[in-house]
Scaffold this active site. Sequence first.
Site: not given
Ligand code: ADP
Length: 218
Positions: A13, A88, A122, A166
């Site tokens: 993403k 999310r 990564r 996750r």
């Molecule tokens: P991933 O690679 O798991 O998609 P992100 O960098 O998008 O990782 O998100 C890392 C963490 O940030 C998630 O595991 C969560 O704890 C928090 N997070 C990110 N976006 C949201 C959201 N929209 N709602 C709730 N928590 C979020």
Amino acid sequence: MNLIIFGPPGSGKGTYATRLEAKLGTAPIAMGDIFRDAMKQGTPLGRKVEDYLRSGKLVPDDVVIEVLKERIDQKKGGKGFILDGFPRTIAQARALEKIAKIDAIINLQVPEWIIVARLSSRRICRNCGAVYNILYLKPKKEGICDVCGGPLYQREDDTEAVIRDRIKVYEKQTQPLLEYYKGKVPFVDFNCEELNLPPDTAVAEILKGLKKIGLYKN
Ligand code: ADP
């Protein structure tokens, strides 16, 4: 144009959203990056969210929605945005409806074995956020970003146990969102079956999909 990019962790993403900006002018808004920045700077937001991020759990909706509103306000007047990591949950999607109109959803599908293989190798630039992989998307100099010379690091939640958590959170909380959006917003689906698919190939496919629904010319 306002887009959402959906996909499990490790589906690319962030990488694709950054590259799409160069083609479409849509500014990436990456929720996870915003939280990690806040943690690094030790702001009140950072302190509020750190336990959630470390364990791979979702940050409470009210906190996330507040942050999103601020960011979208900051991007007003531009060519739109691409949301990465938001919404999310269904509650977040409902809140988004009141804030902005979404023109399309990019839906990335990637099998679990690829996710685990990718994320555990990564590395990310601490300075500019560029993403590398020590197995197949290597920086020219070990540990150093090609783009800005910054130091590369491994995310604390990129360990196998947290990655699997996750993925579970994504399947349980975020996948139902795809159903929610079906029929409401046009979809561009992209399936990845290859571990080291070059990002530009994926981006070209996504642009083709956007062209089909009349959102991209060229
Ligand atoms: P991933 O690679 O798991 O998609 P992100 O960098 O998008 O990782 O998100 C890392 C963490 O940030 C998630 O595991 C969560 O704890 C928090 N997070 C990110 N976006 C949201 C959201 N929209 N709602 C709730 N928590 C979020």
